[in-house]
Scaffold this active site. Structure first.
Site, PDB file in Angstrom:
ATOM      1  N   SER A 115     -15.002  -7.858   9.166  1.00 14.07           N
ATOM      2  CA  SER A 115     -15.766  -7.583   7.596  1.00 14.07           C
ATOM      3  C   SER A 115     -17.769  -7.172   7.760  1.00 14.07           C
ATOM      4  O   SER A 115     -18.330  -7.246   7.972  1.00 14.07           O
ATOM      5  CB  SER A 115     -16.380  -9.445   6.614  1.00 14.07           C
ATOM      6  OG  SER A 115     -16.668  -8.667   5.214  1.00 14.07           O
ATOM      7  N   LYS A 129      -5.983 -13.927   0.017  1.00 16.46           N
ATOM      8  CA  LYS A 129      -6.291 -13.362  -0.675  1.00 16.46           C
ATOM      9  C   LYS A 129      -5.061 -13.653  -1.985  1.00 16.46           C
ATOM     10  O   LYS A 129      -5.551 -13.971  -3.302  1.00 16.46           O
ATOM     11  CB  LYS A 129      -5.827 -12.012  -0.737  1.00 16.46           C
ATOM     12  CG  LYS A 129      -7.046 -11.048  -0.907  1.00 16.46           C
ATOM     13  CD  LYS A 129      -6.547  -9.494  -0.422  1.00 16.46           C
ATOM     14  CE  LYS A 129      -8.353  -9.217   0.080  1.00 16.46           C
ATOM     15  NZ  LYS A 129      -8.071  -7.264  -0.280  1.00 16.46           N
ATOM     16  N   ASP A 134     -10.762  -4.426  -5.497  1.00 16.33           N
ATOM     17  CA  ASP A 134     -10.018  -3.609  -5.010  1.00 16.33           C
ATOM     18  C   ASP A 134      -9.627  -2.054  -5.988  1.00 16.33           C
ATOM     19  O   ASP A 134     -10.034  -1.043  -5.645  1.00 16.33           O
ATOM     20  CB  ASP A 134      -9.119  -4.051  -3.888  1.00 16.33           C
ATOM     21  CG  ASP A 134      -9.189  -4.805  -3.260  1.00 16.33           C
ATOM     22  OD1 ASP A 134     -10.642  -4.823  -2.309  1.00 16.33           O
ATOM     23  OD2 ASP A 134      -8.513  -5.864  -2.415  1.00 16.33           O
ATOM     24  N   ARG A 156      10.045  -3.389   0.067  1.00 13.46           N
ATOM     25  CA  ARG A 156       9.150  -4.123  -0.143  1.00 13.46           C
ATOM     26  C   ARG A 156       8.162  -3.196  -2.123  1.00 13.46           C
ATOM     27  O   ARG A 156       8.272  -4.100  -2.589  1.00 13.46           O
ATOM     28  CB  ARG A 156       7.128  -3.967   0.820  1.00 13.46           C
ATOM     29  CG  ARG A 156       7.320  -5.074   0.653  1.00 13.46           C
ATOM     30  CD  ARG A 156       6.033  -4.864   2.091  1.00 13.46           C
ATOM     31  NE  ARG A 156       4.492  -5.517   2.209  1.00 13.46           N
ATOM     32  CZ  ARG A 156       3.913  -6.060   2.444  1.00 13.46           C
ATOM     33  NH1 ARG A 156       3.735  -5.314   3.580  1.00 13.46           N
ATOM     34  NH2 ARG A 156       2.865  -6.713   3.206  1.00 13.46           N
ATOM     35  N   ILE A 170      -7.390   5.050   1.652  1.00 10.23           N
ATOM     36  CA  ILE A 170      -7.972   3.087   1.528  1.00 10.23           C
ATOM     37  C   ILE A 170      -8.650   3.597   3.514  1.00 10.23           C
ATOM     38  O   ILE A 170      -9.774   3.114   2.915  1.00 10.23           O
ATOM     39  CB  ILE A 170      -7.606   2.927   0.154  1.00 10.23           C
ATOM     40  CG1 ILE A 170      -6.590   2.332   1.483  1.00 10.23           C
ATOM     41  CG2 ILE A 170      -7.476   3.415  -0.626  1.00 10.23           C
ATOM     42  CD1 ILE A 170      -5.898   1.124   0.605  1.00 10.23           C
TER      43      ILE A 170
HETATM   44  N1  LIG Z   1     -11.048   0.937   1.522  1.00 13.42           N
HETATM   45  C1  LIG Z   1     -11.415  -0.284   0.991  1.00 13.42           C
HETATM   46  O1  LIG Z   1     -11.956  -1.046  -0.004  1.00 13.42           O
HETATM   47  C2  LIG Z   1     -10.093  -0.854   1.421  1.00 13.42           C
HETATM   48  C3  LIG Z   1      -9.349  -2.351   0.845  1.00 13.42           C
HETATM   49  C4  LIG Z   1      -8.346  -3.082   1.120  1.00 13.42           C
HETATM   50  C5  LIG Z   1      -7.729  -2.634   1.323  1.00 13.42           C
HETATM   51  N2  LIG Z   1      -7.898  -1.151   3.001  1.00 13.42           N
HETATM   52  C6  LIG Z   1      -7.657  -0.675   4.108  1.00 13.42           C
HETATM   53  O2  LIG Z   1      -5.920  -0.446   3.305  1.00 13.42           O
HETATM   54  C7  LIG Z   1      -4.102  -0.557   4.652  1.00 13.42           C
HETATM   55  C8  LIG Z   1      -3.680  -1.598   4.055  1.00 13.42           C
HETATM   56  O3  LIG Z   1      -4.401  -3.000   3.419  1.00 13.42           O
HETATM   57  P1  LIG Z   1      -3.609  -4.126   3.173  1.00 13.42           P
HETATM   58  O4  LIG Z   1      -3.726  -5.100   2.824  1.00 13.42           O
HETATM   59  O5  LIG Z   1      -2.609  -3.129   2.010  1.00 13.42           O
HETATM   60  O6  LIG Z   1      -2.653  -4.242   4.176  1.00 13.42           O
HETATM   61  P2  LIG Z   1      -1.045  -4.942   4.172  1.00 13.42           P
HETATM   62  O7  LIG Z   1      -0.640  -5.614   2.755  1.00 13.42           O
HETATM   63  O8  LIG Z   1      -0.585  -5.615   5.126  1.00 13.42           O
HETATM   64  O9  LIG Z   1       0.333  -3.628   4.341  1.00 13.42           O
HETATM   65  C9  LIG Z   1       0.556  -2.812   5.301  1.00 13.42           C
HETATM   66  C10 LIG Z   1       0.817  -1.671   4.568  1.00 13.42           C
HETATM   67  O10 LIG Z   1       1.012  -0.561   5.900  1.00 13.42           O
HETATM   68  C11 LIG Z   1       2.346   0.368   5.655  1.00 13.42           C
HETATM   69  N3  LIG Z   1       2.423  -0.336   7.561  1.00 13.42           N
HETATM   70  C12 LIG Z   1       2.017  -0.761   8.199  1.00 13.42           C
HETATM   71  N4  LIG Z   1       2.508  -0.069   9.793  1.00 13.42           N
HETATM   72  C13 LIG Z   1       3.006   1.134   9.064  1.00 13.42           C
HETATM   73  C14 LIG Z   1       3.889   2.084  10.446  1.00 13.42           C
HETATM   74  N5  LIG Z   1       4.233   1.596  11.921  1.00 13.42           N
HETATM   75  N6  LIG Z   1       4.688   3.011   9.532  1.00 13.42           N
HETATM   76  C15 LIG Z   1       4.329   2.323   8.249  1.00 13.42           C
HETATM   77  N7  LIG Z   1       4.171   2.161   7.514  1.00 13.42           N
HETATM   78  C16 LIG Z   1       3.386   1.059   7.963  1.00 13.42           C
HETATM   79  C17 LIG Z   1       2.473  -1.128   5.777  1.00 13.42           C
HETATM   80  O11 LIG Z   1       3.910  -0.874   5.181  1.00 13.42           O
HETATM   81  P3  LIG Z   1       5.751  -2.013   5.197  1.00 13.42           P
HETATM   82  O12 LIG Z   1       5.549  -2.771   4.297  1.00 13.42           O
HETATM   83  O13 LIG Z   1       7.210  -0.839   5.757  1.00 13.42           O
HETATM   84  O14 LIG Z   1       5.351  -2.946   7.125  1.00 13.42           O
HETATM   85  C18 LIG Z   1       2.636  -1.304   4.202  1.00 13.42           C
HETATM   86  O15 LIG Z   1       2.971  -0.543   3.610  1.00 13.42           O
HETATM   87  C19 LIG Z   1      -5.764  -1.425   5.858  1.00 13.42           C
HETATM   88  O16 LIG Z   1      -5.814  -0.196   6.270  1.00 13.42           O
HETATM   89  C20 LIG Z   1      -7.264  -1.847   5.115  1.00 13.42           C
HETATM   90  O17 LIG Z   1      -8.143  -1.268   6.228  1.00 13.42           O
HETATM   91  C21 LIG Z   1      -8.664  -0.489   1.978  1.00 13.42           C
END
Ligand SMILES: NC(=O)c1ccc[n+]([C@@H]2O[C@H](COP(=O)([O-])OP(=O)(O)OC[C@H]3O[C@@H](n4cnc5c(N)ncnc54)[C@H](OP(=O)(O)O)[C@@H]3O)[C@@H](O)[C@H]2O)c1
Length: 291
Positions: free
Chosen positions: A32, A83, A120, A173, A234
């Site tokens: 973090s 969360k 977020d 999803r 993001i």
């Molecule tokens: N900039 C910021 O402040 C901020 C804030 C929050 C999160 N983030 C970033 O956002 C990203 C997602 O976070 P989250 O909390 O939403 O995670 P999450 O709930 O685990 O969701 C992950 C997403 O990525 C997809 N995914 C993972 N591997 C994949 C693959 N090989 N091919 C296609 N799709 C794939 C998943 O699809 P499936 O449903 O098919 O598995 C799902 O839609 C992370 O990289 C995190 O670091 C950034």
């Protein structure tokens, strides 16, 4: 409270017996960047306070939150995997947390109640606005991904009048998300590249393109995009993902994930430490130095 515009001349961080305390609960939590960011702001504004990483196992989450409350903390950020548990634990949810179904910011009120916020999505929208990237009235956005971040970003964009569509590798999803956020359209994962011409904004909310993620080289085709498309990611490590590099190469406007990270933190800081912090080049440099 002294407001110093220049971080180099900022006072040393003061921590007295009256210090205001907050932290981030996660498992793991060592990745973090929130401690670096909040402690930078605390130093910059000369605030008597501290913000600490709190590694907490899922089965200890509630006990840890109650313990922080008992110890006089003002609140905490909540990251993966807590969360949803935070959402269930809060006595009161603000509308953004209700819509997002998740809480990333807990505020401990003086009367013992716990308020849950989700910052977020509003952080993403604030970052978009701060970059001067305006969408047309009732613009159309396509989100790649249907995870926690997608839900929050989709809800915030909808609240701003944007028509939002999502596409996700696991269609089920995306369908679930569409049931939770009425008006959300679902586009099949195999079809989104060809249909890109109909959108004003593309946002990658998956972990594709992230260093150490499932596919750091993720770079879809943007050939069908109109020249007005804004491409946002993001993911913030690396700062310029292959998707953003491809978009820039095609002359499209781009937005990286660092701004969202900075803006989502502002509300919690204001609640716990009583100061609305700025997001400017110095703040960005302080955070970048920690990446
Ligand atoms: N900039 C910021 O402040 C901020 C804030 C929050 C999160 N983030 C970033 O956002 C990203 C997602 O976070 P989250 O909390 O939403 O995670 P999450 O709930 O685990 O969701 C992950 C997403 O990525 C997809 N995914 C993972 N591997 C994949 C693959 N090989 N091919 C296609 N799709 C794939 C998943 O699809 P499936 O449903 O098919 O598995 C799902 O839609 C992370 O990289 C995190 O670091 C950034």
């Amino acid at each position: 409270m002294t407001k110093t515009p220049d971080s180099d001349s900022a006072p040393l961080q003061i921590i007295t017996g009256k210090a205001r305390l907050a932290g981030v609960l996660g498992w793991p939590v060592s990745h973090s960047r929130s401690p670096a960011l909040h402690n930078y702001w605390l130093r910059r504004y000369g605030i008597d306070g501290a913000y600490v990483p709190l590694p907490v196992r899922p089965d200890q989450f509630e006990a840890a939150v109650r313990g922080l409350q008992a110890a006089g903390f003002r609140g905490a950020n909540v990251t993966i995997p807590h969360k949803e548990a935070a959402c269930a634990l809060a006595d009161e949810l603000d509308p953004s947390a209700q819509r997002a179904g998740a809480v990333n910011t807990l505020v401990f009120e003086a009367d013992g109640r716990i308020r849950g916020l989700s910052t977020d999505g509003s952080g993403f929208v604030a970052s978009l606005e701060a970059s001067g990237l305006r969408l047309p009235a009732s613009g159309r956005a396509l989100l790649l991904g249907a995870g926690g971040a997608a839900r929050s970003v989709a809800a915030a964009l909808q609240d701003g009048g944007v028509q939002v569509a999502v596409t996700n590798r696991t269609q089920e999803r995306a369908d679930t998300l569409a049931r939770l956020l009425p008006g959300l359209e679902v586009v099949p994962w195999a079809e989104w590249e060809a249909g890109l011409g109909g959108y004003d904004l593309l946002v990658n909310t998956t972990s594709l393109g992230m260093e150490g993620g499932p596919d750091p080289l993720f770079c879809p085709s943007l050939k069908a995009a109109s020249q007005a498309l804004v491409v946002a990611d993001i993911v913030y490590v690396p700062r310029q993902t292959p998707l953003l590099a491809e978009a820039a190469q095609q002359g499209l406007k781009t937005l990286g994930g660092l701004g969202m990270l900075l803006h989502q933190a502002r509300l919690g800081f204001r609640e716990w430490f009583g100061q609305d912090p700025v997001v400017d080049a110095q703040t960005e440099a302080a955070l970048t130095a920690s990446l």
